[in-house]
Design an enzyme around this catalytic site. Structure first.
Site, mmCIF file in Angstrom:
data_model
loop_
_atom_site.group_PDB
_atom_site.id
_atom_site.type_symbol
_atom_site.label_atom_id
_atom_site.label_comp_id
_atom_site.label_asym_id
_atom_site.label_seq_id
_atom_site.Cartn_x
_atom_site.Cartn_y
_atom_site.Cartn_z
ATOM 1 N N ARG A 3 0.817 -1.213 0.000
ATOM 2 C CA ARG A 3 0.000 0.000 0.000
ATOM 3 C C ARG A 3 0.852 1.265 0.000
ATOM 4 O O ARG A 3 0.439 2.292 -0.540
ATOM 5 C CB ARG A 3 -0.958 -0.015 1.192
ATOM 6 C CG ARG A 3 -2.068 -1.016 0.975
ATOM 7 C CD ARG A 3 -3.055 -1.086 2.109
ATOM 8 N NE ARG A 3 -4.229 -1.830 1.680
ATOM 9 C CZ ARG A 3 -5.221 -2.186 2.462
ATOM 10 N NH1 ARG A 3 -5.192 -1.874 3.738
ATOM 11 N NH2 ARG A 3 -6.253 -2.855 1.998
ATOM 12 N N LYS B 50 -19.543 -16.913 1.477
ATOM 13 C CA LYS B 50 -20.998 -16.795 1.644
ATOM 14 C C LYS B 50 -21.693 -16.085 0.506
ATOM 15 O O LYS B 50 -21.220 -15.069 0.004
ATOM 16 C CB LYS B 50 -21.281 -16.004 2.924
ATOM 17 C CG LYS B 50 -20.848 -16.705 4.189
ATOM 18 C CD LYS B 50 -21.524 -16.018 5.367
ATOM 19 C CE LYS B 50 -21.243 -16.709 6.663
ATOM 20 N NZ LYS B 50 -20.662 -15.792 7.640
ATOM 21 N N GLY C 206 -9.344 -7.688 -1.540
ATOM 22 C CA GLY C 206 -9.616 -8.667 -0.490
ATOM 23 C C GLY C 206 -8.844 -9.964 -0.638
ATOM 24 O O GLY C 206 -7.683 -9.971 -1.005
#
Length: 402
Positions: free
Chosen positions: A38, A202, A359
Site C-alpha cells: 500500500r 458466503k 480482499g
C-alpha cells in the site's frame, strides 16, 4: 465510466498546501511493516505532488483504534519507511488529536516539495462518524484535498468525505483514478466477452454483486464456499459443506435470471472434499475429488474439483475482460489451493484485461505468485465489492467533477 473526476493532472499545486488521504492501513508486527504494497502504491501520487512543488500533507487510518490514541497503531513506522522509499524526509507529526500543535507547526514550517505525515485519523472518534469538528480541523491545514485511498472510498468519513466538502478543490490521485478506470469501465463498459468470477464463503456477502454482474457480464462463474448454496438450491446433496440456507430461494432466482437474460452461469461439476475443515488452516488432510452429483453426506467441499478447474479455465480463454473476486477454495491450504491456482493461472495466460477485486482474491493472487501477470489488482476489498454492485462510493462522489 471514467467518472470524470478532477485529477491531480488537472490542478496546479505549486506553493499550495495539499492534504492527501492515502491508504496506509498496513499490517504491522512488533512495530515493523510486514507488507508495504500500500505504501508503494501511493508513491506515484506523492511524487507527482512533490515534483509540482506542493506542500504535501499525508493522512491515513491504521487499524481500529476506535477513537482513542493507541501507540501500537501509530503511523510513525510508516513515516520512517516512506522517507526511505521517497528518498527524502517525511516529517511525522505526532498529535493524539491528529490536528494538534505538532501538526500545525510542521505544516507552518513547510517549504514547497516537503512532506508531512499526520497521526492515525481514527485516533479521533469523529472520523468514522464524519463529524464536523474533525473535518474542519483537517480542512484548516490545506488549500487542496486529494483522495487517493480507494480502500476506504465506500465509507463516508471525515478524512475522505467531510474534508472534501470544506475545501475549494477536491481531486482524486492516480491510484483512485486507476481504480475508477479499471473497475468502473470493466463493469459499465467492458470489452466483450466479459467473464465474472465470484468465489468466497458466503452468498449473503455477494447478493447484490451476483445480481448486478449477471446483468453486465456474458458468463458468471461461481466457486468457493458459496457454490454449495447454489448446488443445494438445484436439489443436490452437499454433505457438510457451508450453506446459506436462507439464500436458497435467492440462488434459484439467480439461476432463473441467468436463463432469462441468456447469460451463462457456471457452477462446479466436481469438488474436492474432506470430512472436516483443516485445523490449523494449513494442516494436511485427506481429500477426495467427487462429482457434485455423488457427494457423500459426511463430507464437506473445500475447493473446486479438477474437472471444474478445467471448465473455468476454458471459459476464461476466450474472454476479453475478466473480473475476479473471491477464491475458489481454502487457498491458505496447499492441498485446497489447486482450484484457485488453476483460475489464477488461466488469468495469467490470457490476453484479456484481468481485474482482481481486492480482499482475499488479491491476497491469493499475490501469495501464489501471479500478481505481476494481472492487469489490475484492486487495493480495496469492501470498496471494490460495492463498485461491482453498481453502488456510488461516497469517497469518489465527494471529489469535484472535471
Amino acid at each position: 465510466m471514467s467518472l470524470n473526476k478532477l485529477s491531480i493532472d488537472d490542478i496546479n499545486v505549486k506553493g499550495k498546501r495539499v492534504l492527501v488521504r492515502c491508504d496506509f492501513n498496513v499490517p504491522l508486527k512488533d512495530g515493523k511493516i510486514t507488507d508495504e504494497n500500500r505504501l508503494v502504491a501511493a508513491l506515484p501520487t506523492i511524487k507527482k505532488l512533490i515534483a509540482d512543488g506542493g506542500k504535501v500533507i499525508l493522512c491515513s487510518h491504521l487499524g481500529k483504534p476506535k477513537g482513542e490514541p493507541k501507540p501500537e497503531l501509530s503511523l510513525a513506522p510508516v513515516a520512517a519507511r516512506l522517507s526511505e522509499l521517497l528518498g527524502q524526509e517525511v516529517k511525522f507529526a505526532p498529535d493524539n488529536e491528529v490536528v494538534g500543535p505538532n501538526a500545525r507547526a510542521a505544516v507552518a514550517a513547510m517549504q514547497d516539495g516537503d512532506v508531512v505525515l499526520l497521526e492515525n485519523t481514527r485516533y479521533r472518534a469523529e472520523e468514522t462518524k464524519n463529524g464536523e469538528a474533525f473535518s474542519k480541523d483537517l480542512a484548516s491545514l490545506c488549500d487542496i484535498f486529494v483522495n487517493d485511498a480507494f480502500g476506504t472510498a465506500h465509507r463516508a468519513h471525515c478524512s475522505n468525505v467531510g474534508v472534501a466538502s470544506l475545501v475549494d478543490t477536491a481531486a482524486v490521485g492516480y491510484l483512485m483514478q486507476k481504480e475508477i478506470d479499471f473497475l468502473g469501465n470493466a463493469v459499465e463498459n467492458p470489452v466483450r466477452p466479459f467473464v465474472a468470477i465470484l468465489g468466497g464463503a458466503k452468498v449473503a456477502d455477494k447478493l447484490n454483486v451476483i445480481s448486478n454482474l449477471l446483468e453486465k457480464c456474458d458468463t458468471l462463474i461461481i466457486g468457493g464456499g458459496m457454490a454449495f448454496t447454489f448446488l443445494k438450491a438445484q436439489g443436490k446433496e452437499v454433505g457438510k459443506s457451508l450453506v446459506d440456507d436462507e439464500k436458497l430461494d435467492y440462488c434459484r432466482e439467480m439461476i432463473a435470471k441467468a436463463e432469462k437474460l441468456g447469460k451463462q452461469l457456471l457452477l462446479p461439476v466436481d469438488t474436492v472434499c474432506s470430512t472436516s475443515f483443516p485445523s490449523p488452516i494449513d494442516a494436511e488432510i485427506p481429500v477426495v475429488n467427487v462429482s457434485v452429483d455423488e457427494m457423500p453426506a459426511d463430507q464437506m467441499g473445500l475447493d473446486i474439483g479438477t474437472e471444474t478447474a478445467k471448465l473455468y479455465a476454458d471459459a476464461v480463454k476466450s474472454a476479453k475482460t475478466v473480473v475476479w473476486n473471491g477464491p475458489m477454495g481454502v487457498f491458505e491450504n496447499p492441498i485446497l489451493a489447486k482450484g484457485t491456482i488453476a483460475v489464477a493461472k488461466a488469468l495469467a495466460e490470457t490476453d484479456a484485461t484481468t481485474i482482481i477485486g481486492g480482499g482475499d482474491s488479491a491476497a491469493a493472487v499475490n501469495q501464489l505468485g501471479f500478481g505481476d501477470k494481472m492487469t489490475h489488482i484492486s487495493t480495496g476489498g469492501g470498496a471494490s465489492l460495492e463498485f461491482l454492485e453498481g453502488k456510488e462510493l461516497p469517497g469518489v462522489a465527494a471529489a469535484n467533477d472535471k
